[in-house]
Scaffold this motif. Structure first.
Motif, short mmCIF file in Angstrom:
data_model
loop_
_atom_site.label_atom_id
_atom_site.label_comp_id
_atom_site.label_asym_id
_atom_site.label_seq_id
_atom_site.Cartn_x
_atom_site.Cartn_y
_atom_site.Cartn_z
N VAL A 50 0.87 -1.18 0.00
CA VAL A 50 0.00 0.00 0.00
C VAL A 50 0.90 1.23 0.00
CG1 VAL A 50 -1.79 1.28 1.21
CG2 VAL A 50 -1.80 -1.23 1.26
N THR A 51 0.85 2.00 -1.06
CA THR A 51 1.73 3.16 -1.16
C THR A 51 1.20 4.31 -0.31
OG1 THR A 51 0.55 4.00 -3.11
CG2 THR A 51 2.40 2.52 -3.50
N LEU A 52 2.13 5.00 0.33
CA LEU A 52 1.74 6.14 1.17
C LEU A 52 1.61 7.40 0.32
CD1 LEU A 52 3.94 5.66 4.38
CD2 LEU A 52 1.71 4.66 3.81
N ARG A 53 0.70 7.35 -0.63
CA ARG A 53 0.52 8.46 -1.56
C ARG A 53 -0.83 9.14 -1.40
NH1 ARG A 53 2.58 5.55 -7.18
NH2 ARG A 53 4.50 4.64 -6.34
N THR A 54 -1.66 8.62 -0.53
CA THR A 54 -2.99 9.21 -0.33
C THR A 54 -3.26 9.34 1.17
OG1 THR A 54 -4.18 7.10 -0.18
CG2 THR A 54 -3.79 8.00 -2.39
N PRO A 55 -4.19 10.21 1.55
CA PRO A 55 -4.54 10.36 2.97
C PRO A 55 -5.12 9.09 3.57
CG PRO A 55 -5.29 12.26 1.69
CD PRO A 55 -4.83 11.24 0.70
N ALA A 56 -5.67 8.22 2.72
CA ALA A 56 -6.30 7.00 3.23
C ALA A 56 -5.33 5.85 3.44
CB ALA A 56 -7.40 6.56 2.25
N ALA A 57 -4.08 6.02 3.04
CA ALA A 57 -3.14 4.89 3.00
C ALA A 57 -2.93 4.22 4.36
CB ALA A 57 -1.80 5.36 2.44
N LEU A 58 -2.66 4.98 5.39
CA LEU A 58 -2.37 4.38 6.70
C LEU A 58 -3.59 3.66 7.26
CD1 LEU A 58 -0.17 7.20 8.24
CD2 LEU A 58 0.59 4.93 7.52
N ASP A 59 -4.76 4.25 7.10
CA ASP A 59 -5.98 3.58 7.55
C ASP A 59 -6.22 2.31 6.74
OD1 ASP A 59 -6.56 5.44 9.51
OD2 ASP A 59 -7.79 6.68 8.18
N ALA A 74 3.99 -1.27 3.57
CA ALA A 74 3.84 0.14 3.22
C ALA A 74 4.87 0.53 2.18
CB ALA A 74 4.00 1.01 4.47
N GLY A 75 4.40 1.07 1.08
CA GLY A 75 5.30 1.52 0.04
C GLY A 75 5.52 3.02 0.09
N THR A 76 6.47 3.45 -0.70
CA THR A 76 6.83 4.86 -0.78
C THR A 76 7.30 5.39 0.57
OG1 THR A 76 4.91 4.98 -2.26
CG2 THR A 76 6.23 6.96 -2.05
N LEU A 77 8.03 4.57 1.32
CA LEU A 77 8.65 5.05 2.55
C LEU A 77 9.83 5.94 2.17
CD1 LEU A 77 8.72 1.87 4.83
CD2 LEU A 77 6.99 3.66 4.71
N VAL A 78 9.82 7.17 2.65
CA VAL A 78 10.86 8.12 2.29
C VAL A 78 11.57 8.68 3.52
CG1 VAL A 78 11.31 10.33 1.13
CG2 VAL A 78 9.66 8.74 0.15
N THR A 79 10.83 8.86 4.60
CA THR A 79 11.38 9.47 5.81
C THR A 79 11.23 8.55 7.01
OG1 THR A 79 9.30 10.49 6.51
CG2 THR A 79 10.65 11.72 4.91
N PRO A 80 11.99 8.80 8.07
CA PRO A 80 11.80 8.04 9.30
C PRO A 80 10.38 8.16 9.85
CG PRO A 80 13.92 9.14 9.36
CD PRO A 80 13.20 9.66 8.15
N GLU A 81 9.75 9.31 9.63
CA GLU A 81 8.37 9.49 10.08
C GLU A 81 7.44 8.54 9.34
OE1 GLU A 81 10.82 12.64 11.31
OE2 GLU A 81 10.43 12.04 9.23
N ASP A 82 7.69 8.33 8.05
CA ASP A 82 6.91 7.36 7.28
C ASP A 82 7.03 5.97 7.89
OD1 ASP A 82 6.20 9.32 5.42
OD2 ASP A 82 7.81 8.78 4.02
N VAL A 83 8.23 5.62 8.27
CA VAL A 83 8.49 4.29 8.84
C VAL A 83 7.70 4.09 10.12
CG1 VAL A 83 10.25 2.80 9.84
CG2 VAL A 83 10.78 4.14 7.79
N ARG A 84 7.78 5.07 11.01
CA ARG A 84 7.09 4.94 12.29
C ARG A 84 5.57 4.87 12.10
NH1 ARG A 84 11.75 7.98 13.86
NH2 ARG A 84 10.84 9.98 13.26
N ALA A 85 5.05 5.68 11.19
CA ALA A 85 3.61 5.68 10.94
C ALA A 85 3.16 4.35 10.34
CB ALA A 85 3.24 6.83 10.02
N ALA A 86 3.95 3.83 9.41
CA ALA A 86 3.61 2.55 8.77
C ALA A 86 3.62 1.41 9.78
CB ALA A 86 4.58 2.27 7.64
N LYS A 87 4.62 1.41 10.61
CA LYS A 87 4.73 0.36 11.63
C LYS A 87 3.54 0.43 12.59
CE LYS A 87 7.07 -2.71 14.20
NZ LYS A 87 7.59 -4.00 13.76
N GLN A 88 3.19 1.61 13.01
CA GLN A 88 2.08 1.79 13.93
C GLN A 88 0.76 1.37 13.29
OE1 GLN A 88 1.72 5.76 15.49
NE2 GLN A 88 0.21 5.19 17.04
N ALA A 89 0.64 1.59 12.00
CA ALA A 89 -0.59 1.21 11.29
C ALA A 89 -0.75 -0.29 11.13
CB ALA A 89 -0.62 1.88 9.92
N GLY A 90 0.36 -1.04 11.25
CA GLY A 90 0.29 -2.49 11.15
C GLY A 90 1.03 -3.09 9.98
N ALA A 91 1.81 -2.28 9.28
CA ALA A 91 2.59 -2.82 8.16
C ALA A 91 3.60 -3.83 8.66
CB ALA A 91 3.31 -1.69 7.43
#
Length: 217
Positions: A50-59, A74-91
């Motif tokens: 799931v690419t992090l390209r839309t507001p709905a991605a993490l949900d 989670a795709g399109t991980l670019v920053t450490p913040e992306d990583v933490r958010a993806a992990k928290q979402a369940g990726a």
């Protein structure tokens, strides 16, 4: 616990080996997340990016992570913040278009297996030196396609790839036939028109066809 690069590559290689195609998903409507994941898994494609390209991605990741048999990344991980958010979402894994030291460190510290992107021999060698030997070849078609990936594989046989970018039913097999390719990423299996129409059986059929691409003809 900090995930080592070699362990990360072993985990991502295992996920990539589940099916010849990893669907690359751009989700705009959260209500489509679960039926889309169910259709793709039922069609034989359990690893979902799931690419992090839309507001709905993490949900969407959070919802898809609950689908039995699925492995949601989670795709399109670019920053450490992306990583933490993806992990928290369940990726359960991450995919990046390239790689930076900050991104690699964040994934290792978060225990999130990463499929880092590389488009050249130098980029692949740099990641190999750090311990990553399962990489994303991106953007595949505009970086020379299957011939370029075959050429990179000659001096670097210890690296395996998941090519992504411009992959279609017409050219997927040319990549999958390479000895250094485990799977390929493709978005056609989740066609936007079928998602918009709620044609989950149509998507399941596309997935089933894609799941057979790795077999010998």
């Amino acid at each position: 616990m900090t995930l080592t690069p070699s362990d990360a590559s072993q985990l991502t290689r295992g996920i990539c080996a589940l099916a010849p195609i990893v669907p690359v998903l751009v989700i705009d409507d959260i209500t489509s997340a679960r039926p889309l994941a169910e259709a793709l898994v039922a069609g034989g494609l359990p690893a979902l990016e799931v690419t992090l390209r839309t507001p709905a991605a993490l949900d969407a990741i959070a919802i898809m992570a609950q689908v039995p048999g699925g492995h949601v990344g989670a795709g399109t991980l670019v920053t450490p913040e992306d990583v933490r958010a993806a992990k928290q979402a369940g990726a359960t894994f991450g995919v990046s278009p390239g790689a930076t030291d900050e991104l690699l460190k964040a994934c290792e510290e978060a225990d999130l297996p990463l499929l880092p992107g590389a488009a050249t021999a130098s980029e692949a060698m740099r990641l190999l030196a750090r311990g990553y030997d399962m990489l994303k070849f991106f953007p595949a078609e505009t970086s020379g396609g299957a011939p370029a990936l075959k050429a990179i594989g000659a001096p670097l046989p210890q690296i395996t790839f998941c090519p992504t970018g411009g992959i279609s039913p017409a050219n997927a097999k040319s990549y999958l036939d390479l000895p250094n390719v485990i799977c390929a990423g493709g978005s056609w299996v989740a066609a936007k028109d079928k998602i918009a129409a709620g044609d989950w059986s149509g998507i399941e059929t596309l997935a089933r066809d894609a799941s057979k691409l790795g077999t010998s003809s």
